[in-house]
Design an enzyme around this catalytic site. Structure first.
Site, short mmCIF file in Angstrom:
data_model
loop_
_atom_site.label_atom_id
_atom_site.label_comp_id
_atom_site.label_asym_id
_atom_site.label_seq_id
_atom_site.Cartn_x
_atom_site.Cartn_y
_atom_site.Cartn_z
CG ASP A 45 17.01 4.88 -0.46
OD1 ASP A 45 15.87 4.41 -0.66
OD2 ASP A 45 17.98 4.18 -0.14
CG ASP A 74 12.63 2.02 -1.42
OD1 ASP A 74 13.21 1.59 -2.44
OD2 ASP A 74 12.95 1.67 -0.27
CD GLU A 75 17.32 2.59 -4.58
OE1 GLU A 75 18.31 3.32 -4.35
OE2 GLU A 75 17.37 1.35 -4.51
#
Length: 417
Positions: free
Chosen positions: A27, A121-122
């Site tokens: 993350d 974003d992860e």
């Protein structure tokens, strides 16, 4: 659990026991804010709020310097500024965010083909099959953190565990810029003292219900009789919670992401009380949802609406369709029907429409007749016209609500769509 401002984080040293693991959750740390610093290093160390400066907008992200003042994502920007008046407000730039996200995902795919991107974003990574290339899961996590920092220029946090659920919890606890490894044999030891809200999918309302019954920790969930837990949260959620509380999570890393819903929503600059204007906006959003479905080759089996009122309370309503559709008018009529069933008529801040239960579009090919044939042909023509002249240039008259009667008082929508 680690707090959103990074205090209370727990990390593992390099070389920590990673026996029985193989799933990583990676993350990015305060991703939007980190990208802004990457493009403008003069922002480093400053409290940043990513969001439109308009008084009605919400925080998209915040740097850890701002989070220490209590600033959180989805908080109204006006409230965030009151908490942290010295913060720098930076408008979001999704072109930059997508570019950096692509660079990060390229790093992941260079290590393992088993990458499940959850959001911009992860991602989850299954590294069990690449140990001979890169080393143990813990060593791979160290490698990934170093490569993201050196090759992309931002930091990430990594959870290493035997299951997706525990890996995601571990990455959250290690934030920012940390790594936490939970060896398989210590999974229960890791889970038991965590708050019940740390269980994936358990929201604030469910936490309140559980805490009112003395169920505060994951250990409490595991030890509560299933019948009692079912009376509190329902049988399906109770069973899933107990499985996760015992460390049971058989979900594999899925490399092909299937879109589960398509939606659009609008936040009004001025709260709206006129039902005709709200219906018109629901119809407009439904047309946009229909256009996206047609462009993607999907049909919707259900329609949902979201209504957020001026006090930030939110209602959602969902209904299944008799037949799947990608026709905006059908979606819009259903959305308006759901809206008209609402008893509450307080000022509205936001409306949204979402198509759910998606399946691959079959068009009218499998039907003996098609009730939507004329409308489908019309909307196909509108798609072509919008592609040629621009989406904002073509609209239906019914989307205008009572603007002809209201003169210049039509509230102007802005924000996320």
């Amino acid at each position: 659990m680690g707090r959103g401002d990074g205090s209370g984080r727990i990390v593992s040293p390099e070389g920590a026991d990673d026996s029985g693991t193989g799933i990583l959750h990676v993350d990015m740390d305060a991703f939007y804010a980190s990208v802004e610093v990457l493009y403008d290093p003069s922002l480093r160390g400053l409290p940043l709020i990513i969001g439109a400066p308009d008084g009605r907008s919400v925080v998209s992200s915040a740097s850890y310097e701002a989070r220490r003042y209590g600033v959180r994502s989805a908080m109204p920007v006006s409230q965030a500024v009151r908490l942290c008046p010295q913060a720098r407000i930076v408008p979001p730039d999704f072109t930059k965010y997508r570019a950096v996200s692509a660079a990060v995902m390229e790093v992941f795919h260079s290590v393992t083909p088993l990458v499940e991107q959850l959001s911009i974003d992860e991602a989850f990574l299954d590294v069990r099959g690449v140990r001979r290339l890169w080393g143990s899961p813990g060593q791979i996590a160290v490698l990934l953190r170093r490569r993201v920092r050196d090759e992309v220029g931002i930091t990430c946090s990594v959870g290493v565990a035997a299951t997706k659920h525990v890996a995601k919890m571990a990455s959250t606890i290690s934030k920012p810029d940390g790594m936490l490894i939970v060896p398989a044999a210590r999974t229960q030891e890791f889970l038991d003292p965590r708050p019940v809200g740390a269980i994936w999918g358990v929201g604030p309302k469910t936490v309140e219900v559980l805490q009112s019954r003395g169920i505060r920790l994951i250990r409490d969930v595991r030890e509560t009789p299933l019948e009692s837990l079912s009376r509190a949260v329902g049988p399906a959620l109770a069973q899933r919670m107990q499985q996760l509380a015992r460390g049971e999570d058989a979900r594999a890393v899925e490399t092909e992401r299937i879109e589960k819903s398509v939606g659009h929503e609008e936040t009004f600059e001025v709260d709206v009380t006129d039902a005709a204007v709200l219906r018109a906006e629901l119809l407009r959003l439904s047309d946009r949802v229909g256009a996206r479905l047609r462009a993607s080759g999907w049909q919707a089996g259900a329609v949902a609406i979201k209504i957020r009122f001026a006090d930030f309370s939110t209602l959602t309503r969902t209904t299944s369709l008799p037949e799947p559709t990608e026709v905006g008018q059908r979606i819009g009529d259903t959305a308006v029907g759901l809206f008209d069933q609402l008893q509450r008529r307080d000022p509205v801040r936001l409306v949204g429409v979402r198509a759910e239960k998606l399946r691959e579009s079959m068009g009218a090919a499998m039907a003996l007749w098609d009730d939507d044939e004329d409308q489908r042909r019309l909307e196909g023509t509108l798609d072509d016209a919008r592609a040629k002249f621009g989406a904002s240039m073509i609209t239906r008259a019914r989307h205008l609500g009572r603007t002809g009667d209201r003169g210049g008082d039509q509230p102007r929508p802005f924000g996320r769509e």
